[in-house]
Design an enzyme around this catalytic site. Structure first.
Site, PDB file in Angstrom:
ATOM      1  N   LYS A  67       0.844  -1.207   0.000  1.00  0.00           N
ATOM      2  CA  LYS A  67       0.000   0.000   0.000  1.00  0.00           C
ATOM      3  C   LYS A  67       0.874   1.251   0.000  1.00  0.00           C
ATOM      4  CE  LYS A  67      -3.796  -2.423   2.298  1.00  0.00           C
ATOM      5  NZ  LYS A  67      -4.516  -2.772   3.531  1.00  0.00           N
ATOM      6  N   GLN A  98      -4.328  -1.266   9.739  1.00  0.00           N
ATOM      7  CA  GLN A  98      -4.311  -2.623   9.185  1.00  0.00           C
ATOM      8  C   GLN A  98      -4.894  -3.614  10.189  1.00  0.00           C
ATOM      9  OE1 GLN A  98      -3.495  -3.263   6.010  1.00  0.00           O
ATOM     10  NE2 GLN A  98      -3.858  -5.444   6.221  1.00  0.00           N
ATOM     11  N   ASP A 103     -10.873   3.092   4.151  1.00  0.00           N
ATOM     12  CA  ASP A 103     -11.165   1.660   4.123  1.00  0.00           C
ATOM     13  C   ASP A 103     -12.669   1.410   3.980  1.00  0.00           C
ATOM     14  OD1 ASP A 103      -9.336  -0.443   4.205  1.00  0.00           O
ATOM     15  OD2 ASP A 103      -8.825  -0.103   6.313  1.00  0.00           O
TER      16      ASP A 103
HETATM   17  N1  GUN Z   1      -6.887  -6.704   6.551  1.00  0.00           N
HETATM   18  C1  GUN Z   1      -7.279  -7.499   5.510  1.00  0.00           C
HETATM   19  N2  GUN Z   1      -7.886  -6.749   4.570  1.00  0.00           N
HETATM   20  C2  GUN Z   1      -7.886  -5.464   5.022  1.00  0.00           C
HETATM   21  C3  GUN Z   1      -8.359  -4.240   4.479  1.00  0.00           C
HETATM   22  O1  GUN Z   1      -8.942  -4.160   3.388  1.00  0.00           O
HETATM   23  N3  GUN Z   1      -8.145  -3.138   5.247  1.00  0.00           N
HETATM   24  C4  GUN Z   1      -7.536  -3.200   6.463  1.00  0.00           C
HETATM   25  N4  GUN Z   1      -7.403  -2.068   7.140  1.00  0.00           N
HETATM   26  N5  GUN Z   1      -7.095  -4.320   6.990  1.00  0.00           N
HETATM   27  C5  GUN Z   1      -7.263  -5.454   6.266  1.00  0.00           C
END
Ligand code: GUN
Length: 295
Positions: free
Chosen positions: A54, A98, A121
């Protein structure tokens, strides 16, 4: 006949080109640089690799990006204070924590602490609620990426029988909801299967479009799908390591067998994964524009 491969890598590349141009334009015309912070608690290897990807993408697109690593034993209150700091930071437009978080931290409390205006998100209840009633909001990145893949690959969703396997808050529930909305990529008849579904194969065999986010390797086998189905595989399962120590990945569907029956299918890796990251970038650009009053 072998299925058409829907390449998330290719579609994501195209969207990133579009975003790059948009980022350059808002920077030049309005002096706005999208800012994204990704907060990682602990060192879960999968999370480290997602967050690194990311950050790399944000950097490539010309964002102001911050990787904020916190120790596994951070107190819940400290994490909430950190989020509040970024809520008040004008150079930051998108905040991502995350998941999963360590067990001593209440995940809902953390997600609710993020300002809905910076919730790139799309996990805050304000955004989830807006999504359900079809209002403009930040859509969760994986379902948003799936919609873009279907639309850009020319898959007809209107009137289609869509079967979703999995009911998580991150994928199953939102994609089911989005695909029944009156919108491009929607208007489908949606069935959601989960661990208590009596006969999953009965449902999956009816699917024109099958979206699998079960979190278990190769649970969908060729006998469970019909000829001509479009398959979106959301699974990312680590099933071993190469001699060089790189993770070997596979999806939730038996790709090799199903590609002989399907009309189109996403690979793992190179399918939904790159789209998820790209939609996060798209949401961050949207957040920057909205917060700057230029959306
Ligand atoms: N963990 C697995 N997928 C995601 C996601 O799309 N966003 C976040 N913040 N954590 C995750």
């Amino acid at each position: 006949m072998s299925a058409k491969i829907i390449s998330g890598t290719e579609i994501a590349k195209q969207i990133r080109e579009e975003l790059k141009a948009e980022v350059a334009e808002i920077k030049e015309k309005h002096g706005v640089v999208p800012g994204l912070v990704t907060i990682l608690v602990g060192e879960n290897p999968a999370s480290v690799s997602y967050v690194t990807a990311k950050q790399r993408t944000a950097h490539d697109l010309g964002f102001h990006s911050i990787q904020d690593n916190q120790p596994d034993d951070i107190k819940e209150g400290e994490l909430l204070d950190l989020i509040e700091k970024y809520n008040n930071d004008e150079s930051i437009h998108g905040i991502l924590v995350q998941l999963p978080l360590p067990r001593h931290i209440n995940e809902s409390k953390v997600l609710y602490a993020i300002s809905p205006d910076k919730d790139v998100d799309g996990f805050h209840p304000v955004n989830v609620g807006k999504m359900v009633i079809g209002e403009r909001c930040f859509l969760p990145c994986t379902p948003h990426g799936i919609l873009e893949m279907l639309v850009r690959s020319g898959v007809e969703t209107s009137g289609a029988e869509v079967v979703v396997v999995g009911r998580s808050n991150i994928v199953g529930k939102p994609i089911a909801n989005l695909m029944l909305q009156k919108r491009e990529g929607g208007n489908a008849t949606v069935t959601v299967c989960h661990t208590r579904t009596r006969d999953i194969a009965f449902h999956t065999r009816r699917a024109d479009i099958l979206i699998v986010a079960a979190g278990r390797p190769k649970v969908i086998t060729a006998d469970m799908v019909k000829e001509g189905v479009v398959v979106i595989d959301v699974g990312v399962n680590r099933i071993g390591k190469t001699p060089e120590g790189k993770a070997i990945l596979c999806g939730d569907v038996d790709f090799d067998a199903i590609k002989e029956k399907a009309s189109a299918i996403t690979p793992v890796p190179g399918g939904v994964g790159p789209m998820t990251i790209t939609m996060l970038m798209k949401n961050t650009v949207q957040a920057a524009k909205q917060l700057a009053g230029i959306a």
